[in-house]
Design a protein around this motif. Structure first.
Motif, PDB file in Angstrom:
ATOM      1  N   MET A 408       0.760  -1.307  -0.080  1.00 41.12           N
ATOM      2  CA  MET A 408      -0.040  -0.016   0.177  1.00 41.12           C
ATOM      3  C   MET A 408       0.789   1.424  -0.016  1.00 41.12           C
ATOM      4  SD  MET A 408      -2.882   1.003   2.765  1.00 41.12           S
ATOM      5  CE  MET A 408      -2.015   0.546   4.086  1.00 41.12           C
ATOM      6  N   TYR A 409       1.835   1.129   0.814  1.00 43.79           N
ATOM      7  CA  TYR A 409       2.825   2.325   1.018  1.00 43.79           C
ATOM      8  C   TYR A 409       3.577   2.626  -0.471  1.00 43.79           C
ATOM      9  CZ  TYR A 409       3.141   2.372   6.106  1.00 43.79           C
ATOM     10  OH  TYR A 409       2.772   2.671   7.402  1.00 43.79           O
ATOM     11  N   GLU A 410       4.089   1.659  -0.939  1.00 45.52           N
ATOM     12  CA  GLU A 410       4.766   1.807  -2.336  1.00 45.52           C
ATOM     13  C   GLU A 410       4.046   2.262  -3.276  1.00 45.52           C
ATOM     14  OE1 GLU A 410       8.524   1.269  -4.521  1.00 45.52           O
ATOM     15  OE2 GLU A 410       7.829   2.172  -2.892  1.00 45.52           O
ATOM     16  N   THR A 411       2.640   1.627  -3.483  1.00 47.58           N
ATOM     17  CA  THR A 411       1.811   2.070  -4.686  1.00 47.58           C
ATOM     18  C   THR A 411       1.318   3.641  -4.213  1.00 47.58           C
ATOM     19  OG1 THR A 411       0.956  -0.187  -4.671  1.00 47.58           O
ATOM     20  CG2 THR A 411      -0.504   1.726  -5.789  1.00 47.58           C
ATOM     21  N   LEU A 412       0.943   4.012  -3.244  1.00 50.37           N
ATOM     22  CA  LEU A 412       0.612   5.384  -2.936  1.00 50.37           C
ATOM     23  C   LEU A 412       1.990   6.392  -3.210  1.00 50.37           C
ATOM     24  CD1 LEU A 412      -1.727   5.022   0.341  1.00 50.37           C
ATOM     25  CD2 LEU A 412      -2.206   5.799  -2.187  1.00 50.37           C
ATOM     26  N   ARG A 413       3.198   5.770  -2.933  1.00 52.13           N
ATOM     27  CA  ARG A 413       4.171   6.389  -3.237  1.00 52.13           C
ATOM     28  C   ARG A 413       4.226   6.957  -4.719  1.00 52.13           C
ATOM     29  NH1 ARG A 413       9.506   6.215  -4.984  1.00 52.13           N
ATOM     30  NH2 ARG A 413       9.305   3.701  -5.434  1.00 52.13           N
ATOM     31  N   LEU A 414       4.266   6.151  -5.558  1.00 50.38           N
ATOM     32  CA  LEU A 414       4.386   5.863  -6.928  1.00 50.38           C
ATOM     33  C   LEU A 414       2.907   6.790  -7.608  1.00 50.38           C
ATOM     34  CD1 LEU A 414       6.579   3.106  -8.379  1.00 50.38           C
ATOM     35  CD2 LEU A 414       7.019   5.468  -8.166  1.00 50.38           C
ATOM     36  N   SER A 415       2.034   6.315  -7.101  1.00 45.64           N
ATOM     37  CA  SER A 415       0.715   6.506  -7.985  1.00 45.64           C
ATOM     38  C   SER A 415      -0.451   6.752  -7.000  1.00 45.64           C
ATOM     39  CB  SER A 415       0.303   5.444  -8.531  1.00 45.64           C
ATOM     40  OG  SER A 415       1.116   4.975  -9.400  1.00 45.64           O
ATOM     41  N   HIS A 416      -0.293   8.296  -6.457  1.00 47.98           N
ATOM     42  CA  HIS A 416      -1.477   8.765  -5.243  1.00 47.98           C
ATOM     43  C   HIS A 416      -2.632   9.263  -6.252  1.00 47.98           C
ATOM     44  CE1 HIS A 416      -3.139  10.344  -1.849  1.00 47.98           C
ATOM     45  NE2 HIS A 416      -2.019  10.201  -1.165  1.00 47.98           N
ATOM     46  N   PRO A 417      -3.698   9.011  -5.932  1.00 50.44           N
ATOM     47  CA  PRO A 417      -4.990   9.821  -6.467  1.00 50.44           C
ATOM     48  C   PRO A 417      -4.914  11.146  -6.300  1.00 50.44           C
ATOM     49  CG  PRO A 417      -5.721   7.776  -5.382  1.00 50.44           C
ATOM     50  CD  PRO A 417      -4.206   7.877  -4.874  1.00 50.44           C
ATOM     51  N   LEU A 418      -4.204  11.857  -5.016  1.00 52.30           N
ATOM     52  CA  LEU A 418      -4.290  13.258  -4.980  1.00 52.30           C
ATOM     53  C   LEU A 418      -2.721  13.575  -5.185  1.00 52.30           C
ATOM     54  CD1 LEU A 418      -6.284  13.426  -1.756  1.00 52.30           C
ATOM     55  CD2 LEU A 418      -7.191  13.948  -3.926  1.00 52.30           C
ATOM     56  N   ASN A 419      -2.517  14.123  -6.393  1.00 51.75           N
ATOM     57  CA  ASN A 419      -1.148  14.436  -6.710  1.00 51.75           C
ATOM     58  C   ASN A 419      -0.387  15.878  -6.039  1.00 51.75           C
ATOM     59  OD1 ASN A 419      -2.043  16.338  -8.535  1.00 51.75           O
ATOM     60  ND2 ASN A 419      -1.569  15.230 -10.310  1.00 51.75           N
ATOM     61  N   GLN A 420      -1.336  16.593  -5.557  1.00 52.06           N
ATOM     62  CA  GLN A 420      -0.765  17.887  -4.934  1.00 52.06           C
ATOM     63  C   GLN A 420      -1.554  18.163  -3.813  1.00 52.06           C
ATOM     64  OE1 GLN A 420       1.521  19.847  -7.164  1.00 52.06           O
ATOM     65  NE2 GLN A 420       1.299  17.882  -7.948  1.00 52.06           N
ATOM     66  N   ILE A 421      -0.833  18.580  -2.830  1.00 55.64           N
ATOM     67  CA  ILE A 421      -1.202  19.287  -1.788  1.00 55.64           C
ATOM     68  C   ILE A 421      -1.246  20.815  -1.920  1.00 55.64           C
ATOM     69  CG2 ILE A 421      -1.035  19.863   0.866  1.00 55.64           C
ATOM     70  CD1 ILE A 421       0.407  17.309   1.129  1.00 55.64           C
ATOM     71  N   VAL A 422      -2.614  21.455  -2.084  1.00 54.56           N
ATOM     72  CA  VAL A 422      -2.801  22.880  -2.532  1.00 54.56           C
ATOM     73  C   VAL A 422      -2.907  23.664  -1.352  1.00 54.56           C
ATOM     74  CG1 VAL A 422      -4.156  24.197  -3.914  1.00 54.56           C
ATOM     75  CG2 VAL A 422      -3.917  21.657  -4.707  1.00 54.56           C
ATOM     76  N   LYS A 423      -2.133  24.707  -1.559  1.00 57.32           N
ATOM     77  CA  LYS A 423      -2.174  25.839  -0.443  1.00 57.32           C
ATOM     78  C   LYS A 423      -2.444  27.080  -1.283  1.00 57.32           C
ATOM     79  CE  LYS A 423      -1.785  23.283   3.398  1.00 57.32           C
ATOM     80  NZ  LYS A 423      -2.854  23.204   4.307  1.00 57.32           N
ATOM     81  N   ASN A 424      -2.727  28.158  -0.501  1.00 56.27           N
ATOM     82  CA  ASN A 424      -2.787  29.665  -1.015  1.00 56.27           C
ATOM     83  C   ASN A 424      -2.265  30.657   0.118  1.00 56.27           C
ATOM     84  OD1 ASN A 424      -4.331  32.201  -1.822  1.00 56.27           O
ATOM     85  ND2 ASN A 424      -4.638  30.691  -3.573  1.00 56.27           N
ATOM     86  N   THR A 425      -1.485  31.611  -0.617  1.00 55.55           N
ATOM     87  CA  THR A 425      -1.021  32.771   0.343  1.00 55.55           C
ATOM     88  C   THR A 425      -2.027  33.525   0.912  1.00 55.55           C
ATOM     89  OG1 THR A 425      -0.910  34.145  -1.639  1.00 55.55           O
ATOM     90  CG2 THR A 425       0.983  32.633  -0.942  1.00 55.55           C
ATOM     91  N   GLY A 426      -3.356  33.441   0.415  1.00 56.31           N
ATOM     92  CA  GLY A 426      -4.272  34.485   0.947  1.00 56.31           C
ATOM     93  C   GLY A 426      -4.336  35.791   0.569  1.00 56.31           C
ATOM     94  N   ALA A 427      -4.383  36.687   1.597  1.00 53.59           N
ATOM     95  CA  ALA A 427      -4.705  37.932   1.092  1.00 53.59           C
ATOM     96  C   ALA A 427      -3.172  38.851   1.224  1.00 53.59           C
ATOM     97  CB  ALA A 427      -5.703  38.839   2.090  1.00 53.59           C
ATOM     98  N   GLU A 428      -2.306  38.061   1.670  1.00 57.82           N
ATOM     99  CA  GLU A 428      -0.897  38.853   1.819  1.00 57.82           C
ATOM    100  C   GLU A 428       0.214  38.119   1.318  1.00 57.82           C
ATOM    101  OE1 GLU A 428      -0.013  39.665   6.213  1.00 57.82           O
ATOM    102  OE2 GLU A 428      -2.186  39.819   6.535  1.00 57.82           O
ATOM    103  N   THR A 429       1.298  38.887   1.168  1.00 58.65           N
ATOM    104  CA  THR A 429       2.549  38.550   0.401  1.00 58.65           C
ATOM    105  C   THR A 429       3.202  37.344   1.546  1.00 58.65           C
ATOM    106  OG1 THR A 429       3.047  40.255  -0.826  1.00 58.65           O
ATOM    107  CG2 THR A 429       4.984  38.915  -0.197  1.00 58.65           C
ATOM    108  N   ARG A 430       3.649  35.981   0.982  1.00 60.82           N
ATOM    109  CA  ARG A 430       4.282  35.355   2.133  1.00 60.82           C
ATOM    110  C   ARG A 430       5.521  34.854   1.645  1.00 60.82           C
ATOM    111  NH1 ARG A 430       0.499  35.930   5.946  1.00 60.82           N
ATOM    112  NH2 ARG A 430      -1.744  35.354   5.077  1.00 60.82           N
TER     113      ARG A 430
END
Length: 577
Positions: A408-430
Motif C-alpha cells: 500500500m505504501y509503495e503504490t501510494l508513493r508512485l501513484s497517489h490519487p491526489l497528486n498535489q497538496i494545494v495551499k494559497n497565500t491568501g490576502a498577503e505576501t508570504r
C-alpha cells in the motif's frame, strides 16, 4: 439584414476578444511571477478552469493523433505531474512558478520547504476554490478554514473510530472475497473491468461503513441487468445509495458547473447529466432519512452502531436540547447542522470511495506485473490466517500484515490519487526560504506541494526511485525465530512519507482506507494469484512490463487515475500450496 450582419460581426470578434483578454491576463501574471524570483514556465491554459477540466481529455486525446504535439501533451495533459514525477523539478528546479492566464502556481519539490509551508497553517491556507467542487450540499470539512474548519474537524475526529475501522475490515474481506468469485467464475475473460470493479467494491464497503448496509458484489453488467429487471420506478435503499453516489462522483464536474436544479430541469442537456441532478437530490433524501432515524434511536436510548452516520449524528447531538444546531452546547461540544452533516457525509464518501478504489486498481495492476511480490505477501497472509474463512479473521490481523501495508505504501508513493497538496497565500505576501534565499510570493498565489516529485526524488529514494518495490519499506528482524513478527515498517505519516498527509491535516479517515485496502489484499492473495493476459506474440515477461507501464500511465480527471485501465487484461487463478 443590417441587424444580422451586426450580430455576425459581434460573434466573429468574440474569439479575438477572448484571445486578447487571455494574453493580457497572462502578461499581468507573468509580471507577478517575475517578482518572486523563481524559474518560470508558461501555460496558456489555466489547469483548474472548469471548461478545461471537462474538455481537456478529449483535446489531449485528439492531439495524440497529430504530429509535433508531444510537447503540448507533456505540458497540458491534466495530471502531468504524475507522469513526469521528479523530472520536471530536475529541469526547472526544486521550486519554480507556472504562469497561466488564471493565476500563478508555485510548485514545491523540496521536503524542507514543504514541511515549513504545512506548519505555517495561518499563512498558507487551503485553496478553497480548488475544493469548491465538493460544495454540492454546502460547506464541509474540505471546503472550510479557520474556526469553521475546526468545528467540522472536531466532529470528524470522533466520527472515525477503531470500531468503524473494524467494521470496514470485515466488510472489505467479505466484498473482496465476493469480487474474487466474480472474477474467477462469472466475469468475462480476460477481465478488463479492473477500475470499474474496484469502484463497486469500494462503494459497497462505504455503504456498510456509512450506513450499516451490506450488499453483494456485482459486476457492472450485472448491475445493469438488475436495474432493467427492477424497473425504473422500483426503489431499493441499498442500491439507491450506491447508484446515486456513483453517479454524483462520476458527474461531479458538470454538477459543479450547472448545479443540481439546472441539471434536472434543462431538457437540452444529455440524459446522463439530467440523471446526475436527480442523483444529488436522491442522496440528500436518503441521508436525511437515516439522520432522522438515528435521532429517534438516540431519543429512545438505543445503543449506538459503528457506522459513520451514527457516529456523526451522535457527535453533533446537542445534549442540552436534543437538536442539531451550529452553536456550541452547554457541554462545549462542536455542533453541525443537518445540512452540514449531509455535506460532510458526502465528502467522506467522496474521499473514501474514489481514492481507495483508484489505489486498489493501481495495487492490483502492479501486483499483476510483479508475481514474486504476490508470493511474498501471500506467504505472510497464510502465516497469520489459519483458515480460508475470512469471517474468522480478526481485525488485529490487519496490523500484522506488514508486507500488505508495504504494498500500500509503495503504490501510494508512485501513484497517489491526489497528486498535489494545494495551499494559497491568501490576502498577503508570504515568504518562502530555500537554500539560503528568501522568495516573496504575492497574495492570492496558489502553492502546490508536488507529491509525485517528492515521492520519487533519487536523492531521497535512491537510484531505483521509479521502480515499484514494496520491500523497500520492510526491515527484516535480526536473529528472530518468527521472522514475520520481527519485520518492521515505518510510520504511515512522516515529513517524507505522507500519503494521508500529517500533522493537523492528517486524513481523519486514514485507518478507514488502510483497513479496506489491507483487507482486500488479504482476501484476494491468500490462495489466488493474478497475471496479465499476453497479447498475440507477447511473452509473459513482456506482458508484465506492458501492464506496469499502463498502470503508471496516469491522467487527472477529478483525481489522478490510470488513463486506459480497460486496456489491462487480467486472469485470476487459484494456487495450491
Amino acid at each position: 439584414m443590417l441587424s444580422l450582419c451586426y450580430s455576425l460581426l459581434v460573434l466573429s470578434t468574440l474569439p479575438l476578444a477572448f484571445v486578447l483578454w487571455t494574453l493580457y491576463c497572462l502578461g499581468r501574471n507573468h509580471a507577478k511571477a517575475r517578482s518572486i524570483g523563481l524559474p518560470i514556465t508558461v501555460r496558456f491554459v489555466t489547469p483548474g478552469g472548469p471548461i478545461w477540466m471537462i474538455f481537456s481529455p478529449l483535446i489531449v486525446r485528439i492531439a495524440t493523433y497529430l504530429p509535433f504535439t508531444a510537447s503540448f501533451i507533456k505540458k497540458y495533459r491534466r495530471g502531468w505531474e504524475c507522469r513526469e514525477r521528479y523530472r520536471t523539478h530536475e529541469e526547472h528546479g526544486e521550486l519554480f512558478t507556472i504562469c497561466t492566464p488564471g493565476g500563478n502556481y508555485v510548485k514545491i519539490g523540496n521536503f524542507e520547504v514543504a514541511d515549513d509551508i504545512l506548519r505555517r497553517k495561518d499563512e498558507f491556507g487551503r485553496d478553497l476554490e480548488a475544493f469548491a467542487v465538493l460544495n454540492i450540499y454546502g460547506k464541509n470539512l474540505a471546503t472550510t478554514e479557520g474556526k469553521e474548519w475546526m468545528r467540522h474537524r472536531k466532529v470528524a475526529a470522533v466520527t472515525f473510530t477503531e470500531k468503524n475501522a473494524e467494521l470496514v475490515w470485515g466488510e472489505a474481506l467479505k466484498e473482496a472475497s465476493q469480487m474474487l468469485v466474480y472474477w474467477v467464475e462469472r466475469a468475462k475473460n480476460p477481465i478488463r473491468t479492473l477500475a470499474q470493479d474496484t469502484q463497486i467494491f469500494s462503494l459497497n464497503v462505504l455503504a456498510a461503513a456509512l450506513f450499516d448496509r451490506s450488499y453483494p458484489f456485482e459486476g457492472r453488467e450485472e448491475s445493469k441487468l438488475r436495474e432493467r429487471t427492477a424497473g425504473s420506478d422500483a426503489k431499493d435503499g441499498a442500491f439507491g445509495y450506491r447508484d446515486s453516489i456513483a453517479t454524483i462522483l462520476h458527474m461531479i464536474v458538470p454538477i459543479m458547473v450547472f448545479g443540481e436544479r439546472k441539471l434536472r430541469d434543462s431538457w437540452w442537456l444529455p440524459k446522463t447529466w439530467q440523471k446526475a441532478g436527480y442523483a444529488v437530490a436522491n442522496f440528500r433524501d436518503y441521508v436525511t432519512a437515516l439522520i432522522d432515524e438515528e435521532r429517534v434511536s438516540i431519543a429512545q436510548g438505543k445503543a449506538s452502531s459503528a457506522n459513520l452516520v451514527t457516529n456523526l449524528v451522535r457527535a453533533c447531538e446537542d445534549e442540552s436540547s436534543g437538536s442539531l444546531n451550529t452553536e456550541k452546547s452547554a457541554g462545549g461540544r462542536a455542533i453541525l447542522t443537518k445540512d452540514e452533516i449531509i455535506s460532510d457525509l458526502f465528502v467522506f464518501a467522496f474521499a473514501g470511495n474514489d481514492t481507495t478504489a483508484l489505489t486498489l486498481a493501481y495495487i492490483l495492476a502492479e501486483l499483476a506485473a510483479h508475481p514474486k511480490i504476490q508470493d511474498w505477501i501471500s506467504e505472510e497472509i497464510r502465516h497469520y490466517t489459519a483458515t480460508d474463512d475470512v469471517t474468522k479473521w480478526d481485525y488485529t490481523t490487519c496490523m500484522k500484515l506488514k508486507r500488505c501495508w508495504a504494498v500500500m505504501y509503495e503504490t501510494l508513493r508512485l501513484s497517489h490519487p491526489l497528486n498535489q497538496i494545494v495551499k494559497n497565500t491568501g490576502a498577503e505576501t508570504r515568504s518562502i526560504s530555500h537554500k539560503g534565499s528568501i522568495y516573496l510570493v504575492p497574495a492570492h498565489t496558489t502553492v502546490e506541494i508536488n507529491l509525485p516529485s517528492l515521492s520519487t526524488m533519487p536523492s531521497h529514494w535512491g537510484p531505483d526511485s521509479l521502480e515499484w518495490n514494496p520491500k523497500r519499506f520492510v526491515t527484516p528482524g535480526e536473529g528472530a525465530s518468527d521472522r514475520f513478527e520481527q519485520e518492521t515498517i515505518p510510520p504511515d505519516t512522516t515529513s517524507t512519507l505522507f500519503p494521508w498527509a500529517y500533522g493537523r491535516l492528517v486524513c481523519p479517515g486514514k485507518r478507514f482506507s488502510q483497513a479496506e485496502l489491507v483487507g482486500a489484499l488479504a482476501a484476494l492473495f491468500r490462495d489466488h494469484r493474478v497475471e496479465p493476459v499476453p497479447q498475440t506474440g507477447e511473452s509473459m515477461q513482456e506482458a508484465c512490463r506492458r501492464v506496469k507501464t499502463m498502470s503508471e500511465d496516469i491522467e487527472q480527471r477529478l483525481l489522478s487515475e490510470m488513463r486506459e485501465p480497460e486496456q489491462i487484461a487480467l486472469r485470476w487463478f487459484r494456487v495450491h500450496i
